[in-house]
Write a protein that holds these residues in place. Structure first.
Motif, short mmCIF file in Angstrom:
data_model
loop_
_atom_site.label_atom_id
_atom_site.label_comp_id
_atom_site.label_asym_id
_atom_site.label_seq_id
_atom_site.Cartn_x
_atom_site.Cartn_y
_atom_site.Cartn_z
N GLU A 44 14.15 16.61 -28.38
CA GLU A 44 14.03 15.81 -27.17
C GLU A 44 12.55 15.60 -26.91
N GLU A 45 12.13 14.34 -26.65
CA GLU A 45 10.71 14.03 -26.58
C GLU A 45 10.26 13.52 -25.23
N SER A 46 11.08 13.72 -24.19
CA SER A 46 10.74 13.18 -22.88
C SER A 46 10.15 14.22 -21.93
N GLY A 47 10.12 15.47 -22.35
CA GLY A 47 9.69 16.54 -21.45
C GLY A 47 8.25 16.39 -21.01
N ALA A 48 7.97 16.80 -19.77
CA ALA A 48 6.63 16.71 -19.21
C ALA A 48 6.17 18.10 -18.78
N ALA A 49 4.87 18.24 -18.59
CA ALA A 49 4.29 19.53 -18.21
C ALA A 49 4.87 20.06 -16.91
N GLY A 50 5.28 19.15 -16.03
CA GLY A 50 5.80 19.58 -14.74
C GLY A 50 7.07 20.39 -14.82
N LEU A 51 7.79 20.31 -15.94
CA LEU A 51 9.01 21.09 -16.09
C LEU A 51 8.71 22.58 -16.22
N GLY A 52 7.47 22.93 -16.54
CA GLY A 52 7.09 24.32 -16.62
C GLY A 52 6.80 24.88 -15.24
N THR A 53 7.86 24.96 -14.42
CA THR A 53 7.72 25.43 -13.05
C THR A 53 8.85 26.39 -12.72
N SER A 54 8.62 27.25 -11.76
CA SER A 54 9.58 28.28 -11.40
C SER A 54 10.94 27.67 -11.06
N GLY A 55 12.00 28.16 -11.70
CA GLY A 55 13.35 27.69 -11.42
C GLY A 55 13.82 26.56 -12.31
N SER A 56 12.91 25.95 -13.06
CA SER A 56 13.29 24.82 -13.89
C SER A 56 14.31 25.22 -14.95
N GLY A 57 14.14 26.39 -15.55
CA GLY A 57 15.08 26.85 -16.56
C GLY A 57 16.47 27.09 -16.00
N VAL A 63 2.43 17.26 -12.55
CA VAL A 63 2.75 18.63 -12.15
C VAL A 63 2.82 18.68 -10.62
N GLY A 64 3.53 19.69 -10.14
CA GLY A 64 3.60 19.88 -8.69
C GLY A 64 4.96 19.66 -8.09
N PHE A 65 5.90 19.03 -8.83
CA PHE A 65 7.24 18.91 -8.26
C PHE A 65 7.98 20.24 -8.41
N LEU A 66 9.00 20.42 -7.60
CA LEU A 66 9.75 21.67 -7.55
C LEU A 66 11.05 21.56 -8.32
N ALA A 67 11.53 22.70 -8.79
CA ALA A 67 12.79 22.71 -9.53
C ALA A 67 13.92 22.14 -8.70
N ARG A 68 13.93 22.42 -7.40
CA ARG A 68 15.02 21.92 -6.56
C ARG A 68 15.02 20.39 -6.49
N GLU A 69 13.84 19.79 -6.71
CA GLU A 69 13.75 18.33 -6.65
C GLU A 69 14.34 17.67 -7.89
N LEU A 70 14.53 18.44 -8.94
CA LEU A 70 15.21 17.91 -10.12
C LEU A 70 16.68 17.63 -9.84
N LEU A 71 17.27 18.40 -8.93
CA LEU A 71 18.73 18.38 -8.75
C LEU A 71 19.26 17.00 -8.37
N ASP A 72 18.61 16.34 -7.43
CA ASP A 72 19.10 15.03 -6.98
C ASP A 72 18.94 13.95 -8.04
N GLU A 73 18.07 14.20 -9.02
CA GLU A 73 17.86 13.21 -10.07
C GLU A 73 18.92 13.28 -11.16
N ILE A 74 19.64 14.37 -11.26
CA ILE A 74 20.55 14.59 -12.38
C ILE A 74 21.62 13.50 -12.45
N PRO A 75 22.41 13.24 -11.40
CA PRO A 75 23.47 12.23 -11.55
C PRO A 75 22.94 10.84 -11.80
N ARG A 76 21.78 10.50 -11.22
CA ARG A 76 21.22 9.17 -11.48
C ARG A 76 20.75 9.05 -12.92
#
Length: 288
Positions: free
Chosen positions: A215-228, A270-283
């Motif tokens: 997968e080649e879309s990953g960004a540095a911001g994914l390296g944040t607490s809770g992302s895993g 960088v700087g976004f939070l893991a919880r902010e990923l959640l709303d993006e998932i279904p879209r």
């Protein structure tokens, strides 16, 4: 496919490998049981559980340390939440109550590990849950469950259920018993073969049969607490919908990465939070 020729995960590949779309009620999209969450880290279970729902799971059950259960049930009203015995330090005890093993026997997917903090107790809990899981129950192992697995590598031997391991590089080192090399794809393939499980590691997805995707879309911001925790929950949600282990891992890894990309215009790399990923998932899923 040779190990030196991974397939790149793209929207086109995913469209040709479409996720199951079960009809009917929520039961048709499966139950995900997330087990983890010490007194100090119930948020890891919350992130994984909500991610599973956002990925399309129909029913969510969460199991965390007793002292955190009430607060978590209020924070995630969509879920059934049960409390687990805990040590004086707040770790989840290794001997699960009958209520948990009963839920494990009926769940379509069990995600074990988010928020656990004692590797010995995690090993006892993992062994009991593996024994309770139904013959077709899919398993997602993350965080301290992976550390426990590295100490007892035979736990998955001869199991027929689909299993996905979601290590970070530190957890990969424990699973290998050595430092991962520069070739992360080869590391993922080695772990997959050693534990007879699909592995998603730092954008590389490996099947025990030697197949490899990247997968080649990953960004540095994914390296944040809770992302895993979010990533493991997405994979669990796709498994609940009926995806196979490699399919769920490829889709989950891509959706996790692209959900992070969608946040970059708003927050930067960088700087976004893991919880902010959640709303993006279904879209993100809907736009494939």
């Amino acid at each position: 496919m040779s190990r030196s020729e991974p397939l790149v995960v793209t929207p086109r590949l995913l469209r040709e490998w479409a996720l199951p779309m079960p009809g009917g009620g929520k039961e048709s999209r499966g139950t995900v049981l997330v087990v983890g969450g010490s007194r100090h880290t119930p948020g890891a279970v919350m992130l994984a559980g909500i991610a599973a729902l956002r990925a399309g799971a129909g029913v969510l059950q969460l199991a965390v340390a007793e002292s955190s259960a009430t607060a978590l049930s209020i924070s995630v009203p969509e879920a059934l939440v049960i409390g687990l015995p805990e040590t004086a330090e707040g770790s989840v005890a290794g001997d699960p109550p009958d209520r948990l093993t009963d839920l494990a026997a009926e769940a379509r997917v069990i995600a074990i590990g988010p928020g656990l903090d004692d590797v010995r107790l995690a090993g006892e809990l993992l062994e009991r849950l593996l024994g309770a899981a139904g013959p077709e129950t899919s398993l997602v192992l993350d965080a301290y469950a992976l550390g426990a697995l590295s100490r007892s590598p035979d736990l998955l031997r001869h199991r027929t259920q689909p299993v996905v391991l979601t290590p970070n590089l530190t957890e990969a080192r424990f699973l290998l018993g050595a430092e991962p090399g520069d070739d992360i794809g080869a590391t993922a393939v080695e772990i997959a073969g050693r534990y007879s499980a699909v592995v998603t590691l730092y954008g590389h997805i490996a099947d025990p049969d030697g197949r490899l995707w990247r997968e080649e879309s990953g960004a540095a911001g994914l390296g944040t607490s809770g992302s895993g925790d979010v990533r493991s929950g997405i994979v669990a949600g796709f498994l609940a919908r009926g995806a196979g282990a490699a399919q769920a891992a490829c889709w989950g890894t891509w959706v996790h990465a692209v959900s992070g990309q969608r946040l970059v215009p708003r927050y930067g790399r960088v700087g976004f939070l893991a919880r902010e990923l959640l709303d993006e998932i279904p879209r993100t899923v809907a736009e494939v």
